[in-house]
Design a protein around this motif. Structure first.
Motif, PDB file in Angstrom:
ATOM      1  N   GLU A 507      15.253 -10.183   3.202  1.00 33.30           N
ATOM      2  CA  GLU A 507      15.394 -11.357   4.068  1.00 33.30           C
ATOM      3  C   GLU A 507      14.049 -12.060   4.273  1.00 33.30           C
ATOM      4  N   LEU A 508      12.942 -11.331   4.087  1.00 30.28           N
ATOM      5  CA  LEU A 508      11.617 -11.918   4.231  1.00 30.28           C
ATOM      6  C   LEU A 508      11.157 -12.489   2.893  1.00 30.28           C
ATOM      7  N   ALA A 509      10.447 -13.602   2.950  1.00 24.47           N
ATOM      8  CA  ALA A 509       9.948 -14.227   1.717  1.00 24.47           C
ATOM      9  C   ALA A 509       8.596 -14.854   2.000  1.00 24.47           C
ATOM     10  N   MET A 510       7.775 -14.949   0.941  1.00 25.07           N
ATOM     11  CA  MET A 510       6.466 -15.580   1.048  1.00 25.07           C
ATOM     12  C   MET A 510       6.466 -16.913   0.303  1.00 25.07           C
ATOM     13  N   PHE A 511       5.913 -17.940   0.951  1.00 23.26           N
ATOM     14  CA  PHE A 511       5.701 -19.240   0.333  1.00 23.26           C
ATOM     15  C   PHE A 511       4.193 -19.527   0.349  1.00 23.26           C
ATOM     16  N   TYR A 512       3.747 -20.273  -0.647  1.00 18.55           N
ATOM     17  CA  TYR A 512       2.306 -20.491  -0.782  1.00 18.55           C
ATOM     18  C   TYR A 512       2.016 -21.993  -0.781  1.00 18.55           C
ATOM     19  N   GLN A 513       1.203 -22.412   0.183  1.00 18.97           N
ATOM     20  CA  GLN A 513       0.860 -23.822   0.361  1.00 18.97           C
ATOM     21  C   GLN A 513      -0.483 -24.096  -0.329  1.00 18.97           C
ATOM     22  N   PRO A 514      -0.499 -24.963  -1.320  1.00 16.35           N
ATOM     23  CA  PRO A 514      -1.748 -25.226  -2.052  1.00 16.35           C
ATOM     24  C   PRO A 514      -2.787 -25.924  -1.173  1.00 16.35           C
ATOM     25  N   LYS A 515      -4.070 -25.646  -1.471  1.00 14.17           N
ATOM     26  CA  LYS A 515      -5.187 -26.344  -0.833  1.00 14.17           C
ATOM     27  C   LYS A 515      -5.891 -27.166  -1.931  1.00 14.17           C
ATOM     28  N   LEU A 516      -5.839 -28.489  -1.812  1.00 13.88           N
ATOM     29  CA  LEU A 516      -6.393 -29.378  -2.830  1.00 13.88           C
ATOM     30  C   LEU A 516      -7.877 -29.631  -2.561  1.00 13.88           C
ATOM     31  N   ALA A 517      -8.708 -29.317  -3.554  1.00 15.00           N
ATOM     32  CA  ALA A 517     -10.139 -29.604  -3.464  1.00 15.00           C
ATOM     33  C   ALA A 517     -10.364 -31.055  -3.875  1.00 15.00           C
ATOM     34  N   LEU A 518     -10.754 -31.916  -2.920  1.00 14.86           N
ATOM     35  CA  LEU A 518     -10.911 -33.347  -3.197  1.00 14.86           C
ATOM     36  C   LEU A 518     -12.065 -33.621  -4.153  1.00 14.86           C
ATOM     37  N   SER A 519     -13.015 -32.671  -4.253  1.00 14.55           N
ATOM     38  CA  SER A 519     -14.178 -32.897  -5.113  1.00 14.55           C
ATOM     39  C   SER A 519     -13.797 -32.941  -6.588  1.00 14.55           C
ATOM     40  N   ASN A 520     -12.820 -32.134  -6.988  1.00 13.56           N
ATOM     41  CA  ASN A 520     -12.431 -32.103  -8.413  1.00 13.56           C
ATOM     42  C   ASN A 520     -10.919 -32.154  -8.619  1.00 13.56           C
ATOM     43  N   ASN A 521     -10.146 -32.421  -7.524  1.00  8.28           N
ATOM     44  CA  ASN A 521      -8.681 -32.504  -7.593  1.00  8.28           C
ATOM     45  C   ASN A 521      -8.055 -31.249  -8.197  1.00  8.28           C
ATOM     46  N   SER A 522      -8.627 -30.080  -7.885  1.00 11.42           N
ATOM     47  CA  SER A 522      -8.083 -28.814  -8.394  1.00 11.42           C
ATOM     48  C   SER A 522      -7.526 -27.991  -7.239  1.00 11.42           C
ATOM     49  N   VAL A 523      -6.628 -27.061  -7.586  1.00 12.56           N
ATOM     50  CA  VAL A 523      -6.036 -26.152  -6.596  1.00 12.56           C
ATOM     51  C   VAL A 523      -6.434 -24.727  -6.985  1.00 12.56           C
ATOM     52  N   ASP A 524      -7.428 -24.208  -6.304  1.00 12.01           N
ATOM     53  CA  ASP A 524      -7.825 -22.822  -6.574  1.00 12.01           C
ATOM     54  C   ASP A 524      -7.669 -21.938  -5.336  1.00 12.01           C
ATOM     55  N   LYS A 525      -7.083 -22.526  -4.282  1.00 11.58           N
ATOM     56  CA  LYS A 525      -6.839 -21.767  -3.058  1.00 11.58           C
ATOM     57  C   LYS A 525      -5.458 -22.134  -2.513  1.00 11.58           C
ATOM     58  N   MET A 526      -4.829 -21.140  -1.863  1.00 11.24           N
ATOM     59  CA  MET A 526      -3.525 -21.367  -1.236  1.00 11.24           C
ATOM     60  C   MET A 526      -3.464 -20.598   0.083  1.00 11.24           C
ATOM     61  N   GLU A 527      -2.541 -21.008   0.935  1.00 10.46           N
ATOM     62  CA  GLU A 527      -2.310 -20.313   2.206  1.00 10.46           C
ATOM     63  C   GLU A 527      -0.936 -19.654   2.172  1.00 10.46           C
ATOM     64  N   ALA A 528      -0.886 -18.359   2.522  1.00 11.10           N
ATOM     65  CA  ALA A 528       0.372 -17.602   2.507  1.00 11.10           C
ATOM     66  C   ALA A 528       1.161 -17.895   3.781  1.00 11.10           C
ATOM     67  N   LEU A 529       2.437 -18.259   3.622  1.00 16.96           N
ATOM     68  CA  LEU A 529       3.321 -18.579   4.745  1.00 16.96           C
ATOM     69  C   LEU A 529       4.563 -17.704   4.653  1.00 16.96           C
ATOM     70  N   ILE A 530       4.850 -16.930   5.705  1.00 16.50           N
ATOM     71  CA  ILE A 530       6.027 -16.044   5.714  1.00 16.50           C
ATOM     72  C   ILE A 530       7.228 -16.803   6.266  1.00 16.50           C
ATOM     73  N   ARG A 531       8.391 -16.540   5.682  1.00 21.85           N
ATOM     74  CA  ARG A 531       9.647 -17.128   6.150  1.00 21.85           C
ATOM     75  C   ARG A 531      10.704 -16.030   6.237  1.00 21.85           C
ATOM     76  N   TRP A 532      11.614 -16.186   7.205  1.00 24.86           N
ATOM     77  CA  TRP A 532      12.658 -15.179   7.435  1.00 24.86           C
ATOM     78  C   TRP A 532      14.005 -15.879   7.493  1.00 24.86           C
ATOM     79  N   ASN A 533      14.876 -15.513   6.554  1.00 19.37           N
ATOM     80  CA  ASN A 533      16.246 -16.023   6.522  1.00 19.37           C
ATOM     81  C   ASN A 533      17.178 -14.838   6.778  1.00 19.37           C
ATOM     82  N   SER A 534      17.532 -14.647   8.066  1.00 14.63           N
ATOM     83  CA  SER A 534      18.315 -13.478   8.475  1.00 14.63           C
ATOM     84  C   SER A 534      19.785 -13.651   8.096  1.00 14.63           C
ATOM     85  N   LYS A 535      20.386 -12.570   7.620  1.00 11.95           N
ATOM     86  CA  LYS A 535      21.814 -12.602   7.290  1.00 11.95           C
ATOM     87  C   LYS A 535      22.657 -12.819   8.537  1.00 11.95           C
ATOM     88  N   LYS A 536      22.177 -12.335   9.677  1.00 16.67           N
ATOM     89  CA  LYS A 536      22.955 -12.437  10.907  1.00 16.67           C
ATOM     90  C   LYS A 536      22.573 -13.664  11.725  1.00 16.67           C
TER      91      LYS A 536
END
Length: 690
Positions: A507-536
């Protein structure tokens, strides 16, 4: 001969009355103990912290609360069982064989009626026990509190009744307690119990005995037997009659004079003592009878009656006080509070009920010990009593106040500010923080203040206090819509606890939000976000379940799952340049073994330290900045990158900011959302960046 028969008949009547009085005193004493059981169990099962510990199956906290509560009320055993009759918490001296405590018949009665008081045999010992469901709001467990019926207690009952007592545990006479000598006990035990029960009294040799069943305890198959040694009762009469017979032979005149004297000094005092015995049997322990008699034996008997009357009166005063007062603070307890609130409801007068709780009281007890916790409670109780009105304590670190007049929000804020200070208790300096919930009753200007039962008021008060913890000022008035949120909070806590304990956490899942580096328009970092979709419950927002996990003490398990899942995902991706940021709570930061756990996971999946970073909100750091800085330095020494999240919301001072061992400040979205429209926000952001 007439004197002989009259005296014998009177003695026999007196004997019957003493047995009747003894019967009443014994039954009333059991009922008093029953009231103590009910009050003690209600205090325990209504405690939110106790319900929360059961919902989370926190056996260590349950055991600690049971042992502490058992010591306070001098209970001999306490335990908590799940609805499938498994022991999930107990006092230290008990085994975990639930079959010894909860028979199928008792189990059915408890679930049907919500509680049951009975006698039951455990390991050869007899206990007066109370079973009560723990509701949140439906039954989630069964609590049991028991007082042992031991020799000391039987001796005390014997002193109260001035009779010998034999307590048979069952009809087979296999186990019993008695104040009789072994020889006298053998005489009583030879009697036929069914016949003895149907007779008012039964005499064998020098003993007169009355047996009865405890009708209020249908599950108890034993008997109570009250015995009186008739030799002691008739000894004085035999002496008197012998003297009368000898003197009557010498002179009829002297015999007549002695007969008149006997009537005056023995019969009438005995009749007056008989009147006193009837008063005692009706519960009148205050009025006494003064006897003018020259007979030493009658005078001694009168003194014995007065002493018995005094002993019973003092014990009833103690029982009555304990039945309505809290032992730690001396305030009213839950029973008396409910009576006062119900009286207020029925009188239709407007009044307020205010709950003032010590925030973090459970952690205070666990950190400094229950003695410090009790002294903090006594300080709080003393402060509130000076405000006037009625005060009570119903559970945990909470004092209930019924002020004499309406208290405004400004008054509440002033009282909170006045009492929130550091106090020195048991050589420990403790900073008191208060959470305040308020319920208005019978207020004509408030449509939400109409209640029919005191229990509904206390329940609403608990809900208001629970919501107050989410407020910046920790103060909350009761609103009906909070009811649904309160029930939802309990459901979320229950489901989350079971999810974290289960092997399947799909029921638990991880989503990853990219962090855009404006200096070179690259994504080399992300933030982990937990989500819970309960059956009940369906989708549960992290803004709801994460604070609940923190307050319930299960955030550690949730954080460990997130850390392991993120490191596992990094291993599957095989992107060595990618770095993921994980959010930590204040509880995570001070967890002593968290860094060791992270290190073990990195080694298991062969992931570099540089691929992980951690974020903590500014408000969490500012709750205890000095301790937070010390713990964050350990992360930096290990090689992890740190960031302050939601910067600008925690009101941190510049003196602390320069000491924070962080590499990144994440400006709170409140300053960003209208950056192109608000010059003040733009100025603040530029200053932070520069």
């Amino acid at each position: 001969m007439a004197i002989w028969f009259a005296t014998s008949r009177h003695a026999d009547t007196q004997l019957s009355r003493e047995l009747e009085v003894g019967h009443s005193v014994f039954v009333n004493s059991l009922e008093s103990r029953e009231n103590l059981l009910v009050n003690a169990a209600t205090v325990l099962t209504e405690d939110f912290g106790f319900k929360q510990a059961i919902a989370t199956l926190d056996s260590a906290t349950i055991d600690s609360m049971l042992n502490n509560h058992s010591e306070r009320i001098s209970a001999d055993l306490m335990l908590v069982m799940s609805l499938d009759a498994k022991v999930i918490g107990k006092t230290d001296t008990l085994t975990t064989d639930s079959g010894s405590y909860l028979t199928p018949e008792i189990y059915d009665n408890v679930l049907r009626d919500g509680g049951l008081i009975t006698f039951n045999l455990i390991n050869g010992k007899l206990y007066q026990s109370l079973f009560l469901t723990v509701d949140a709001p439906n039954p989630i467990a069964i609590a049991m509190i028991g007082f042992e019926m031991d020799q000391k207690l039987v001796d005390r009952f014997s002193q109260l009744t001035t009779l010998d007592i034999t307590l048979l545990f069952d009809q087979e006479k296999s186990a019993y307690l008695t104040t009789l000598s072994p020889a006298d006990a053998e005489i009583v035990l030879q009697s036929n119990l069914p016949l003895l029960e149907n007779a008012k009294k039964f005499s064998r040799l020098h003993l007169t005995t009355q047996a009865f069943r405890l009708e209020n305890y249908p599950h108890f198959t034993g008997y109570v037997m009250l015995s009186h040694n008739t030799d002691l009762l008739f000894k004085e009469f035999y002496t008197l009659i012998k003297d009368v017979a000898v003197i009557s032979v010498i002179a009829v005149f002297v015999a007549l004079l002695l007969g008149v004297g006997f009537s005056k000094n023995v019969t009438k005092p005995l009749e007056r003592l008989s009147i006193l015995a009837k008063r005692i049997s009706r519960g009148d322990y205050q009025n006494t009878i003064e006897l003018n008699t020259s007979t030493t034996e009658i005078a001694d008997l009168s003194v014995a009656f007065k002493q018995m009357q005094l002993n019973i009166s003092e014990r009833e005063k103690t029982i009555s006080y304990n039945a309505t007062h809290d032992m730690v603070t001396g305030l009213y307890n839950r029973t008396r509070l409910l009576e006062l609130v119900q009286e207020g409801i029925e009188n239709n007068g407007a009044f307020q009920v205010i709950a003032i709780q010590i925030n973090g009281f459970r952690e205070l007890n666990e950190t400094f010990g229950y003695k410090v916790g009790d002294e903090c409670l006594q300080y709080l109780a003393g402060e509130i009593k000076t405000k006037g009105g009625c005060t009570a304590r119903i559970a945990g670190g909470e004092v209930i106040w019924l002020p004499n007049q309406t208290v405004t929000l400004e008054n509440i804020v002033d009282i909170q500010s006045e009492m929130e200070r550091s106090i020195l208790v048991s050589q420990v300096k403790v900073r008191i923080k208060l959470v305040i919930g308020i319920v208005s009753v019978n207020d004509s200007n408030n449509k939400n203040s109409v209640f029919d039962k005191a229990e509904d008021v206390i329940r609403s008060l608990s809900i208001a206090a629970s919501h107050a913890r989410t407020k910046s000022n920790n103060i909350q008035y009761y609103l009906p819509e909070q009811e649904a949120a309160y029930i939802q909070r309990i459901e979320v806590l229950y489901e989350l606890q079971h999810l974290l304990e289960s092997d399947n956490k799909d029921e638990l899942a991880m989503f990853y939000q990219p962090k855009l580096a404006l200096s070179n328009n690259s994504v080399d970092k992300m933030e982990a976000l937990i989500r819970w979709n309960s059956k009940k419950l369906g989708f549960v927002s992290p803004e709801m379940f994460i604070p609940i996990a923190e307050s319930a003490g299960i955030i550690k398990s949730l954080t460990q799952w997130v850390i392991r899942r993120v490191i596992r995902d990094l291993h599957h991706w095989q992107l060595p340049e990618q770095q993921i940021a994980i959010n930590l709570s204040a509880q995570d930061i001070v967890c002593g073994d968290l860094i060791e756990y992270i290190d073990d996971c990195l080694k298991e999946f062969d992931i570099s330290i540089n691929q992980l970073s951690f974020e903590i909100t500014e408000s969490d750091i500012m709750s205890d900045p000095q301790r937070a800085i010390a713990q964050l330095n350990l992360f930096v020494e290990k090689g992890f990158s740190l960031a302050i999240d939601d910067f600008g919301t925690g009101h941190s001072s510049l003196s602390y900011i320069k000491d924070f061992p962080v590499q990144t400040l994440k400006i709170d979205k409140a300053f960003i959302l209208q950056l192109d429209q608000n010059e003040d926000d733009l100025t603040i952001v530029k200053c932070i960046i520069s």
